[in-house]
Design an enzyme around this catalytic site. Sequence first.
Site, PDB file in Angstrom:
ATOM      1  N   ASP A  33       0.841  -1.190   0.000  1.00 45.79           N
ATOM      2  CA  ASP A  33       0.000   0.000   0.000  1.00 45.79           C
ATOM      3  C   ASP A  33       0.883   1.250   0.000  1.00 45.79           C
ATOM      4  O   ASP A  33       1.730   1.406   0.888  1.00 45.79           O
ATOM      5  CB  ASP A  33      -0.902  -0.014   1.241  1.00 45.79           C
ATOM      6  CG  ASP A  33      -2.078   0.936   1.077  1.00 45.79           C
ATOM      7  OD1 ASP A  33      -1.863   2.060   0.576  1.00 45.79           O
ATOM      8  OD2 ASP A  33      -3.197   0.545   1.426  1.00 45.79           O
ATOM      9  N   ASP A  34       0.688   2.105  -0.973  1.00 44.15           N
ATOM     10  CA  ASP A  34       1.429   3.380  -1.049  1.00 44.15           C
ATOM     11  C   ASP A  34       2.944   3.184  -1.101  1.00 44.15           C
ATOM     12  O   ASP A  34       3.698   4.086  -0.714  1.00 44.15           O
ATOM     13  CB  ASP A  34       1.086   4.299   0.137  1.00 44.15           C
ATOM     14  CG  ASP A  34      -0.375   4.740   0.140  1.00 44.15           C
ATOM     15  OD1 ASP A  34      -1.086   4.427  -0.829  1.00 44.15           O
ATOM     16  OD2 ASP A  34      -0.786   5.391   1.112  1.00 44.15           O
ATOM     17  N   CYS A  73      -6.255   4.045  -3.868  1.00 41.30           N
ATOM     18  CA  CYS A  73      -6.460   2.698  -3.379  1.00 41.30           C
ATOM     19  C   CYS A  73      -7.618   1.899  -3.964  1.00 41.30           C
ATOM     20  O   CYS A  73      -7.416   0.880  -4.616  1.00 41.30           O
ATOM     21  CB  CYS A  73      -6.620   2.813  -1.867  1.00 41.30           C
ATOM     22  SG  CYS A  73      -6.670   1.247  -1.089  1.00 41.30           S
ATOM     23  N   ARG A  77      -7.338  -1.345  -6.665  1.00 46.86           N
ATOM     24  CA  ARG A  77      -7.617  -2.741  -6.288  1.00 46.86           C
ATOM     25  C   ARG A  77      -8.712  -3.354  -7.145  1.00 46.86           C
ATOM     26  O   ARG A  77      -8.652  -4.540  -7.509  1.00 46.86           O
ATOM     27  CB  ARG A  77      -7.990  -2.801  -4.802  1.00 46.86           C
ATOM     28  CG  ARG A  77      -6.750  -2.630  -3.924  1.00 46.86           C
ATOM     29  CD  ARG A  77      -7.034  -2.037  -2.565  1.00 46.86           C
ATOM     30  NE  ARG A  77      -5.836  -1.345  -2.118  1.00 46.86           N
ATOM     31  CZ  ARG A  77      -4.890  -1.887  -1.336  1.00 46.86           C
ATOM     32  NH1 ARG A  77      -5.044  -3.103  -0.865  1.00 46.86           N
ATOM     33  NH2 ARG A  77      -3.816  -1.203  -1.017  1.00 46.86           N
ATOM     34  N   LYS A 130      -5.690  -5.885   3.271  1.00 53.62           N
ATOM     35  CA  LYS A 130      -6.576  -4.748   3.001  1.00 53.62           C
ATOM     36  C   LYS A 130      -7.435  -5.031   1.775  1.00 53.62           C
ATOM     37  O   LYS A 130      -6.908  -5.286   0.697  1.00 53.62           O
ATOM     38  CB  LYS A 130      -5.727  -3.503   2.764  1.00 53.62           C
ATOM     39  CG  LYS A 130      -6.526  -2.264   2.383  1.00 53.62           C
ATOM     40  CD  LYS A 130      -5.627  -1.056   2.366  1.00 53.62           C
ATOM     41  CE  LYS A 130      -6.357   0.180   1.875  1.00 53.62           C
ATOM     42  NZ  LYS A 130      -5.482   1.361   1.918  1.00 53.62           N
ATOM     43  N   HIS A 132     -10.731  -3.094   0.804  1.00 51.04           N
ATOM     44  CA  HIS A 132     -11.091  -1.766   0.303  1.00 51.04           C
ATOM     45  C   HIS A 132     -11.938  -1.786  -0.966  1.00 51.04           C
ATOM     46  O   HIS A 132     -11.860  -0.882  -1.803  1.00 51.04           O
ATOM     47  CB  HIS A 132      -9.838  -0.901   0.094  1.00 51.04           C
ATOM     48  CG  HIS A 132     -10.102   0.530   0.476  1.00 51.04           C
ATOM     49  ND1 HIS A 132      -9.173   1.525   0.436  1.00 51.04           N
ATOM     50  CD2 HIS A 132     -11.256   1.125   0.908  1.00 51.04           C
ATOM     51  CE1 HIS A 132      -9.704   2.660   0.826  1.00 51.04           C
ATOM     52  NE2 HIS A 132     -10.973   2.439   1.123  1.00 51.04           N
ATOM     53  N   SER A 155      -8.892   1.375   4.629  1.00 52.67           N
ATOM     54  CA  SER A 155      -7.629   2.014   4.995  1.00 52.67           C
ATOM     55  C   SER A 155      -7.503   2.173   6.498  1.00 52.67           C
ATOM     56  O   SER A 155      -8.488   2.411   7.197  1.00 52.67           O
ATOM     57  CB  SER A 155      -7.497   3.379   4.312  1.00 52.67           C
ATOM     58  OG  SER A 155      -7.336   3.192   2.936  1.00 52.67           O
ATOM     59  N   HIS A 230       0.617   2.360   4.233  1.00 53.81           N
ATOM     60  CA  HIS A 230      -0.332   3.467   4.350  1.00 53.81           C
ATOM     61  C   HIS A 230      -0.166   4.079   5.740  1.00 53.81           C
ATOM     62  O   HIS A 230      -0.039   3.351   6.721  1.00 53.81           O
ATOM     63  CB  HIS A 230      -1.749   2.906   4.175  1.00 53.81           C
ATOM     64  CG  HIS A 230      -2.788   3.921   3.867  1.00 53.81           C
ATOM     65  ND1 HIS A 230      -3.197   4.860   4.778  1.00 53.81           N
ATOM     66  CD2 HIS A 230      -3.505   4.145   2.739  1.00 53.81           C
ATOM     67  CE1 HIS A 230      -4.135   5.615   4.221  1.00 53.81           C
ATOM     68  NE2 HIS A 230      -4.343   5.206   2.974  1.00 53.81           N
ATOM     69  N   ASP A 282      -0.168  -0.531  -4.820  1.00 53.32           N
ATOM     70  CA  ASP A 282      -1.464  -0.045  -5.337  1.00 53.32           C
ATOM     71  C   ASP A 282      -1.386   1.335  -5.971  1.00 53.32           C
ATOM     72  O   ASP A 282      -2.251   1.710  -6.753  1.00 53.32           O
ATOM     73  CB  ASP A 282      -2.534  -0.076  -4.236  1.00 53.32           C
ATOM     74  CG  ASP A 282      -2.272   0.934  -3.131  1.00 53.32           C
ATOM     75  OD1 ASP A 282      -1.101   1.333  -2.942  1.00 53.32           O
ATOM     76  OD2 ASP A 282      -3.237   1.321  -2.446  1.00 53.32           O
ATOM     77  N   ASN A 283      -0.365   2.100  -5.616  1.00 56.40           N
ATOM     78  CA  ASN A 283      -0.166   3.434  -6.207  1.00 56.40           C
ATOM     79  C   ASN A 283       1.147   3.990  -5.656  1.00 56.40           C
ATOM     80  O   ASN A 283       1.817   3.344  -4.852  1.00 56.40           O
ATOM     81  CB  ASN A 283      -1.343   4.378  -5.911  1.00 56.40           C
ATOM     82  CG  ASN A 283      -1.803   4.379  -4.469  1.00 56.40           C
ATOM     83  OD1 ASN A 283      -2.930   3.999  -4.155  1.00 56.40           O
ATOM     84  ND2 ASN A 283      -0.924   4.793  -3.566  1.00 56.40           N
ATOM     85  N   LYS A 303       1.285   9.506  -5.101  1.00 58.95           N
ATOM     86  CA  LYS A 303      -0.105   9.047  -4.949  1.00 58.95           C
ATOM     87  C   LYS A 303      -1.130  10.123  -5.275  1.00 58.95           C
ATOM     88  O   LYS A 303      -0.988  11.272  -4.845  1.00 58.95           O
ATOM     89  CB  LYS A 303      -0.286   8.601  -3.499  1.00 58.95           C
ATOM     90  CG  LYS A 303      -1.714   8.253  -3.098  1.00 58.95           C
ATOM     91  CD  LYS A 303      -1.753   7.644  -1.714  1.00 58.95           C
ATOM     92  CE  LYS A 303      -3.168   7.347  -1.250  1.00 58.95           C
ATOM     93  NZ  LYS A 303      -3.210   6.615   0.017  1.00 58.95           N
TER      94      LYS A 303
END
Lengths: 464, 464
Positions: A33-34, A73, A77, A130, A132, A155, A230, A282-283, A303
């Site tokens: 994540d991130d 996010c 996904r 996660k 989401h 998140s 994150h 994810d980004n 992001k």
Amino acid sequence: MKVFSRLVFVSLWAVVVLAAQDRPPNIVIIFGDDIGYGDIGVFGHPTIRTPHLDRMAHEGQKWTNFYAAASVCTPSRAGLLTGRLPVRSGMMHDRVRVLFPESWSGLQQSEVTIAEMLKQKDYAAMHVGKWHLGHLPDYLPTKQGFDAYYGIPYSNDMDATQPGDKRRHALLHPDRIDYWNVPLMRDEETIERPANQYTVTKRYTEEAVKFIEKNKDRPFFLYLAHTMMHVPLFRSQEFTDRSMAGIYGDAMEEVDWSVGQVLDALRRNGLAENTFAVFTSDNGPWLIFDTHGGSAGLLREGKGSTWEGGMRVPAIVWRPGTIPAGTTQTGMGSTLDLMATVAAMTGTKMPDDRKMDGYDLGGAMKMTSPSPRNEMFYWRGTRLFAARLGDYKAHFFTQTGYRDRGETRQNPPLLYHLGRDPGEEHDISRENRGVVARIRKLAQEHELDIDEVENQLAKIGDRN
Amino acid sequence: MKVFSRLVFVSLWAVVVLAAQDRPPNIVIIFGDDIGYGDIGVFGHPTIRTPHLDRMAHEGQKWTNFYAAASVCTPSRAGLLTGRLPVRSGMMHDRVRVLFPESWSGLQQSEVTIAEMLKQKDYAAMHVGKWHLGHLPDYLPTKQGFDAYYGIPYSNDMDATQPGDKRRHALLHPDRIDYWNVPLMRDEETIERPANQYTVTKRYTEEAVKFIEKNKDRPFFLYLAHTMMHVPLFRSQEFTDRSMAGIYGDAMEEVDWSVGQVLDALRRNGLAENTFAVFTSDNGPWLIFDTHGGSAGLLREGKGSTWEGGMRVPAIVWRPGTIPAGTTQTGMGSTLDLMATVAAMTGTKMPDDRKMDGYDLGGAMKMTSPSPRNEMFYWRGTRLFAARLGDYKAHFFTQTGYRDRGETRQNPPLLYHLGRDPGEEHDISRENRGVVARIRKLAQEHELDIDEVENQLAKIGDRN
């Protein structure tokens, strides 16, 4: 007698081997994540130590032009799991950019996920981490092809227990775990609230390894999506103050440890050669959080933005014996392509009643053919901000990550050559009007190909 | 008879093996010009393909906090070869930052180079490539311990044949090789002028491989300093338009090929395990040349500056069987340390009648002990602009690379934590006054330790 028993043994062995060869490969997708393009050793970070990801790259293949399906996010996904641009599934919105605890929708059951596709071959499927894509009963992983679920469904900076003015402090000072009242779920039940985020990376890892051990004799699909990196950042005691790179380094090194644990479990059980594993993010990095946000390396922005730093992510693919070790693939790829790639390597079929956006990257991973992906579309909400064709990228609109200073319409579009200028520093639109025109045409055709759908992210708060 | 001859054979073989074991390791230093921290695959570049350097890192060790001795060419090279800060040898000046064709001095013969030190053990020593420590007879490589020399003795953008207003165009359009009337020398003679720079990387490589083959039975020291990636960029026909990354990528991929050729020559001759090879760069990327300049990755600024991008360089060390494969060393190191490191591994002695600035990094390379280097001094000309102690770096003065907008005195000094913030984005001097004070004290002590010497770079043009 001896000869006979040996014959029986050999035959049995042959059956087992043939069965194993016949067995489609296990699929392991590890999603950070991130995590920014530059946050990993083998992608250039100088002080975060990631020996397990580095080893994964040495044994496997690094992709350096690999994109998330979106710069935030939820839509990212949705894109990964369905092989479709999130704008097709109603999972992108111009202002409500992700799902929230107050959202009352999610990824529709009519969408087909990789997990559902793999049910054609009776894969065991588990999602750890996660989600989401909707936390209400109709939208949970168990409704999307996963047999089991363990994780925080959205998140980790949601469900704040105190007013907004204390929020930023809490985001950057992870001393009070209960500031964030997020649930930890098993299957469809909440089992802990607030989730103890200090141990969340460790517990995700344990669940993942358990799932591998339990299913070592049948094909399985593990989708391990870490809550980290994150903000607010947390790490277990073993990783606290261990890195040179502060809490970000600590937490990233624990995610790296987790990757090592998962790959070790595969090796230990003799599954390495028959498992396709991917690590990606994810980004891009959440730059507004200073040293609690990651780094996009030489890429611009992070992001939330459609500059490269927002959507180009680190990616490593691994399948010893099939993917040549220590190679780098500079062709384009996307999380949107994972479904088509997995379909081809498992002999399963993607849905054929809807528009799909992925390519089978198998040949490019084996280095037997170039990547079939030659274009990328950078959506922000329901609008196309930029498009890439070959090495050229045109920006029709630009907007900085999460600092909402509003968008800038670029007319003529900005143009960058991402081969020579991966940092998007030198606009060359003036000298290349023909290229701009070609990308503009491609973008227009692409937009016409997107049908209007019901927006799921708009379904938030009061239902009336 | 048969037994006897076998005995003789075994004994001879034992002698050969023992002699080989006794033989100190060969030393190969490959030095790039203006190659930025981010220009190599394994250091994060997304479109320049460097499979040979990546393999060198997979088989060897990446150093991610490794510094050149200075942010520009001449002083950086003086520091590498002598193990002394160039300010000690008079090889740094505030305005004349490097040697020019009009210079009439160079590195003094009283300085002791790595090549001279290795003569204690009768090493064959050759310098191939860019010297830039004096092109007049008294200052050539053959006067500094090298048995042989082949290369362009200074920067390839010198000896312009036409007035300055055409210079920038020529720098960025390498279609006229004769714009730059630089000599190519063998030993002490000019053998070609202007040097055909299209083939210079290829010919340097051929010379280097020939030297290895010729000396495979005795210890040798090869110092291969590429003319590339200094502008104007050139590459041979085989590499023209081959990369995704334009002419910069082409030329860098040829340098990468060259590294592969050298390491292959070592492997082919059974010398890999007894050779210590290093790849690094003389300073950061020359950012003023747009896509003809390289990239410092996430580091700030480039060549000429005392921000990290100016002096932190990519570094890979390699000695199969001794340096653990595929590791990353995040401790500090510098080209200043190569002399002490080489002295320790070859059993030779550095001069003990002068101040030296290096550390033996051997233990850190083997990963048996942390790097002994805990500080770095960032000189610009004859003034100390910045100092690093552990993870903290204080800037007393700042100035951007080559764009001479003048310096800014920083009082209080800027302070960055290079572990958490390698991009030097978040000044934390206010919260860390004690750290600033400690680094200021270290810097003052260091400045007191530098004796005044005759400046060699000032000796330019008219001798009167």
